[in-house]
Scaffold this active site. Structure first.
Site, PDB file in Angstrom:
ATOM      1  N   CYS A 109      -0.967   3.686  -6.630  1.00 27.12           N
ATOM      2  CA  CYS A 109      -1.817   3.099  -5.597  1.00 27.12           C
ATOM      3  C   CYS A 109      -2.047   1.669  -6.048  1.00 27.12           C
ATOM      4  O   CYS A 109      -2.305   1.419  -7.241  1.00 27.12           O
ATOM      5  CB  CYS A 109      -3.144   3.860  -5.518  1.00 27.12           C
ATOM      6  SG  CYS A 109      -4.415   3.007  -4.555  1.00 27.12           S
ATOM      7  N   CYS A 127       0.875  -1.174   0.000  1.00 23.35           N
ATOM      8  CA  CYS A 127       0.000   0.000   0.000  1.00 23.35           C
ATOM      9  C   CYS A 127       0.911   1.222   0.000  1.00 23.35           C
ATOM     10  O   CYS A 127       1.688   1.418   0.946  1.00 23.35           O
ATOM     11  CB  CYS A 127      -0.861  -0.039   1.270  1.00 23.35           C
ATOM     12  SG  CYS A 127      -1.913   1.409   1.490  1.00 23.35           S
TER      13      CYS A 127
HETATM   14  N1  DGL Z   1      -3.984   0.667  -1.997  1.00 20.69           N
HETATM   15  C1  DGL Z   1      -3.550   1.822  -1.344  1.00 20.69           C
HETATM   16  C2  DGL Z   1      -2.315   2.459  -1.942  1.00 20.69           C
HETATM   17  O1  DGL Z   1      -1.540   1.793  -2.564  1.00 20.69           O
HETATM   18  C3  DGL Z   1      -4.497   2.812  -0.741  1.00 20.69           C
HETATM   19  C4  DGL Z   1      -5.922   2.919  -1.117  1.00 20.69           C
HETATM   20  C5  DGL Z   1      -6.722   3.613  -0.025  1.00 20.69           C
HETATM   21  O2  DGL Z   1      -7.051   2.920   0.929  1.00 20.69           O
HETATM   22  O3  DGL Z   1      -6.973   4.816  -0.107  1.00 20.69           O
HETATM   23  O4  DGL Z   1      -2.095   3.622  -1.780  1.00 20.69           O
END
Ligand code: DGL
Length: 250
Positions: free
Chosen positions: A181, A73
């Site tokens: 993301c 993430c």
């Molecule tokens: N999947 C996450 C990232 O790579 C974040 C998405 C979220 O929860 O806002 O930033």
């Protein structure tokens, strides 16, 4: 050698795009994935809230005996990677960041990420280090996270959102798009379609898997198992598991 599982963490289902690459590059490892869909999205939360949630998730995963943690993430990595390494200094902690470095060979680069990733110091440093020779623009795209959390990687809601979000780019489209993301690789086709012309995509998954392999090897922690490893998917929302397995098979 260590046959304990590698923990993989994300705010929700996005980190599965990193897990796919990890299982490809490290087929003999076991993986324990935890998606915190009950608290997703992390992008609009405060720094403090994301730090608290990320530390709690790591605590749980290490308590299950994981030998290393992959923070799949970008948002949690920008908010809490340093804190995680401070709290578990003996454990390899690998984070994902927007793949601006490889994308910077292009003249016009668009970075799509969460509000927090774009606001934090980690991204400011990436821009200073690799943004110099390109014209880099950034757009926060929380709507993609919402769609992917619902299991929608195509369809009218995603299309409508992306058409509006990317309309300002269509006159002077980017040559490259950084998917900053981990939810966004699942929406790659829809993003390309909304931009209306072919673009080069970059995401951090391959680099993270390579770095994970390198760190495990350096610490003598690679699995010694002869056959394929096992993947366990967990989520703070049980009802997300079916979608999680579907995304893993995409
Ligand atoms: N999947 C996450 C990232 O790579 C974040 C998405 C979220 O929860 O806002 O930033």
């Amino acid at each position: 050698m260590d046959n304990a599982p590698i923990a993989v963490f994300d705010s929700g289902l996005g980190g599965i795009s990193v897990l796919r690459e990890l299982t490809g590059q490290l087929p003999r490892e076991d993986f324990l994935y935890f998606g915190d869909s009950a608290n997703a999205p992390y992008g609009p939360k405060t720094l403090e809230a994301v730090r608290t949630l990320t530390l709690a998730a790591a605590e749980k995963l290490f308590a299950r005996g994981c030998k290393a943690l992959v923070v799949a993430c970008n948002t949690a990595t920008s908010a809490a990677a340093a804190l995680l390494r401070e709290t578990w200094p003996a454990r390899p902690v690998v984070g994902v960041e927007p793949a601006l470095k490889p994308a910077s060979v292009h003249r016009r680069v668009l970075v799509l990420a969460t509000e927090m990733t774009l606001r934090e110091e980690k991204f400011a440093k990436l821009l200073r280090d690799y943004g110099g020779s390109s014209d880099v623009s950034t757009i926060a795209a929380p709507g993609i996270v919402e769609c992917v959390e619902r299991g929608e990687t195509a369809g009218p809601a995603l299309e409508e959102y992306l058409n509006a979000l990317l309309a300002p780019c269509r006159d002077n489209p980017p040559e490259a798009v950084v998917l900053g993301c981990t939810h966004f690789p699942f929406a790659k086709d829809a993003i390309a379609h909304a931009l209306g012309q072919p673009v080069h995509f970059y995401d951090g998954a391959e680099g993270v898997a390579r770095e994970t392999r390198r760190r495990l090897a350096a610490c003598g922690l690679l699995s010694g198992r002869p056959g394929p490893g096992h993947v366990e998917l967990t989520n703070s929302r049980e009802d997300k598991l079916e979608t999680a397995w579907k995304l893993l098979q995409m």
